[in-house]
Motif scaffolding. Structure first.
Motif, PDB file in Angstrom:
ATOM      1  N   SER A  14       0.793  -1.134  -0.063  1.00 43.43           N
ATOM      2  CA  SER A  14      -0.032  -0.009  -0.058  1.00 43.43           C
ATOM      3  C   SER A  14       0.851   1.223   0.096  1.00 43.43           C
ATOM      4  O   SER A  14       2.180   1.378   0.043  1.00 43.43           O
ATOM      5  CB  SER A  14      -0.801   0.061   1.054  1.00 43.43           C
ATOM      6  OG  SER A  14      -1.844  -1.037   0.939  1.00 43.43           O
ATOM      7  N   ILE A  15       0.241   2.311  -0.250  1.00 40.56           N
ATOM      8  CA  ILE A  15       0.795   3.662  -0.472  1.00 40.56           C
ATOM      9  C   ILE A  15       0.684   4.645   0.421  1.00 40.56           C
ATOM     10  O   ILE A  15      -0.828   4.788   0.675  1.00 40.56           O
ATOM     11  CB  ILE A  15       0.823   3.971  -1.928  1.00 40.56           C
ATOM     12  CG1 ILE A  15       1.570   3.060  -3.105  1.00 40.56           C
ATOM     13  CG2 ILE A  15       1.297   5.529  -2.229  1.00 40.56           C
ATOM     14  CD1 ILE A  15       1.027   3.503  -4.282  1.00 40.56           C
ATOM     15  N   LEU A  16       1.346   5.458   1.245  1.00 42.25           N
ATOM     16  CA  LEU A  16       0.874   6.432   1.915  1.00 42.25           C
ATOM     17  C   LEU A  16       1.717   7.516   1.362  1.00 42.25           C
ATOM     18  O   LEU A  16       3.002   7.524   1.583  1.00 42.25           O
ATOM     19  CB  LEU A  16       1.272   6.167   3.394  1.00 42.25           C
ATOM     20  CG  LEU A  16       0.116   5.518   4.420  1.00 42.25           C
ATOM     21  CD1 LEU A  16       0.917   5.073   5.583  1.00 42.25           C
ATOM     22  CD2 LEU A  16      -1.157   6.487   4.588  1.00 42.25           C
ATOM     23  N   CYS A  17       1.277   8.557   0.812  1.00 40.44           N
ATOM     24  CA  CYS A  17       1.751   9.703   0.256  1.00 40.44           C
ATOM     25  C   CYS A  17       1.075  10.922   0.084  1.00 40.44           C
ATOM     26  O   CYS A  17       0.079  11.117  -0.049  1.00 40.44           O
ATOM     27  CB  CYS A  17       2.160   9.223  -1.149  1.00 40.44           C
ATOM     28  SG  CYS A  17       3.099  10.487  -2.276  1.00 40.44           S
ATOM     29  N   GLY A  18       1.831  11.975   0.456  1.00 44.39           N
ATOM     30  CA  GLY A  18       1.315  13.510   0.282  1.00 44.39           C
ATOM     31  C   GLY A  18       0.376  13.642   1.386  1.00 44.39           C
ATOM     32  O   GLY A  18      -0.165  14.848   1.189  1.00 44.39           O
ATOM     33  N   ASN A  19       0.251  12.948   2.384  1.00 45.05           N
ATOM     34  CA  ASN A  19      -0.580  13.252   3.633  1.00 45.05           C
ATOM     35  C   ASN A  19      -0.043  14.324   4.479  1.00 45.05           C
ATOM     36  O   ASN A  19       1.377  14.470   4.630  1.00 45.05           O
ATOM     37  CB  ASN A  19      -1.080  12.105   4.249  1.00 45.05           C
ATOM     38  CG  ASN A  19      -1.759  11.029   3.445  1.00 45.05           C
ATOM     39  OD1 ASN A  19      -2.671  11.340   2.941  1.00 45.05           O
ATOM     40  ND2 ASN A  19      -0.948   9.773   3.136  1.00 45.05           N
ATOM     41  N   SER A  20      -0.845  15.296   5.122  1.00 45.57           N
ATOM     42  CA  SER A  20      -0.144  16.213   6.080  1.00 45.57           C
ATOM     43  C   SER A  20      -0.913  16.331   7.508  1.00 45.57           C
ATOM     44  O   SER A  20      -2.367  16.326   7.421  1.00 45.57           O
ATOM     45  CB  SER A  20      -0.108  17.599   5.236  1.00 45.57           C
ATOM     46  OG  SER A  20      -1.287  17.883   5.102  1.00 45.57           O
ATOM     47  N   ALA A  21      -0.270  16.689   8.295  1.00 46.78           N
ATOM     48  CA  ALA A  21      -0.768  17.103   9.611  1.00 46.78           C
ATOM     49  C   ALA A  21       0.284  17.556  10.512  1.00 46.78           C
ATOM     50  O   ALA A  21       1.538  17.102  10.346  1.00 46.78           O
ATOM     51  CB  ALA A  21      -1.494  15.926  10.451  1.00 46.78           C
ATOM     52  N   PRO A  22       0.055  18.461  11.405  1.00 52.37           N
ATOM     53  CA  PRO A  22       1.111  18.926  12.288  1.00 52.37           C
ATOM     54  C   PRO A  22       1.761  17.947  12.905  1.00 52.37           C
ATOM     55  O   PRO A  22       3.106  17.897  13.379  1.00 52.37           O
ATOM     56  CB  PRO A  22       0.448  19.825  13.342  1.00 52.37           C
ATOM     57  CG  PRO A  22      -0.821  20.238  12.592  1.00 52.37           C
ATOM     58  CD  PRO A  22      -1.358  19.106  11.690  1.00 52.37           C
ATOM     59  N   THR A  23       1.165  16.899  13.455  1.00 53.98           N
ATOM     60  CA  THR A  23       1.946  15.614  14.066  1.00 53.98           C
ATOM     61  C   THR A  23       1.667  14.477  13.205  1.00 53.98           C
ATOM     62  O   THR A  23       0.099  14.153  13.257  1.00 53.98           O
ATOM     63  CB  THR A  23       1.164  15.623  15.603  1.00 53.98           C
ATOM     64  OG1 THR A  23       1.570  16.767  16.168  1.00 53.98           O
ATOM     65  CG2 THR A  23       2.053  14.361  16.256  1.00 53.98           C
ATOM     66  N   GLY A  24       2.538  13.509  12.994  1.00 54.16           N
ATOM     67  CA  GLY A  24       2.108  12.286  12.327  1.00 54.16           C
ATOM     68  C   GLY A  24       1.599  12.671  10.897  1.00 54.16           C
ATOM     69  O   GLY A  24       0.457  12.184  10.561  1.00 54.16           O
TER      70      GLY A  24
END
Length: 223
Positions: A130-140
């Protein structure tokens, strides 16, 4: 929508299958912009795109008390949760398996926001090819784990392990290579998250795992 689930709400089912759907542009003021699921289920070949939890968690999906929950060949993209889990929020799930999934460009932007791609609490979480890409959050930015053992088997995680917040009683184990390369989506600005032929992900998935599908979201044979 003022209650749970901007798009689809699932309660008290027993092993239902949710497949071949597009869940897009839904809104809720609480949890589960696209889907709120409170039951064991199998999700197959769906796309969850541009859903929003305006003040809550789980922009794409909010999965809670689901026993065993499986996702195969799903695309979770461009969703937003104000607090936790821009893409998917898990809580109290006995086992969650994500197989051949793409979780990209989701966000949890609040100052206390965590888990841009995935937020997982008290859940055994396994990801295969699986792919986790381009996600954003101040933490994690990619993932936030609380009380969660996470298995990454032949996955791509943009930012690598530093993009994962490993909270209390949580672990991360990897099997096979963990890629941090650009997955080379075809045209993500118009929600086309197919992989280009030149993608480093092509032909790199595991041959072993729980119920690995032989075809992709479009029904084409996997390389």
């Amino acid at each position: 929508h003022l209650g749970y689930a901007g798009g689809v709400e699932i309660w008290n089912s027993s092993g239902m299958t949710f497949e071949d759907n597009i869940v897009t542009n839904n809104r809720t003021h609480t949890n589960g912009g696209g889907v709120f699921c409170h039951a064991p289920a199998s999700f197959m070949r769906n796309q969850f795109d541009s859903n929003i939890s305006i003040t809550g968690a789980g922009g794409g999906m909010f999965i809670e008390n689901a026993g065993s929950w499986t996702s195969r060949n799903n695309i979770v993209t461009r969703n937003k949760a104000q607090t936790n889990g821009g893409g998917i929020y898990f809580r109290w799930v006995t086992r969650a398996d994500l197989i051949h999934d793409t979780i990209a460009d989701n966000q949890a932007p609040a100052a206390n926001g965590t888990g841009g791609g995935i937020y997982s609490a008290s859940t055994a979480l396994n990801m295969y090819n699986s792919i986790l890409c381009g996600n954003s959050a101040p933490t994690g930015a990619s993932t936030d784990l609380i009380g969660t053992p996470l298995l990454l088997d032949h996955c791509l995680v943009q930012g690598g392990l530093p993009s994962i917040r490993i909270g209390a009683n949580s672990t991360v184990n990897t099997l096979g290579p963990l890629s941090t390369s650009n997955p080379q989506f075809v045209h993500p600005s118009i929600s086309d998250y197919h992989l280009a032929w030149s993608s480093p992900c092509n032909g790199k998935g595991p041959s072993l795992g729980p119920n690995l599908p032989t075809t992709d979201l479009n029904g084409d044979l996997r390389q």
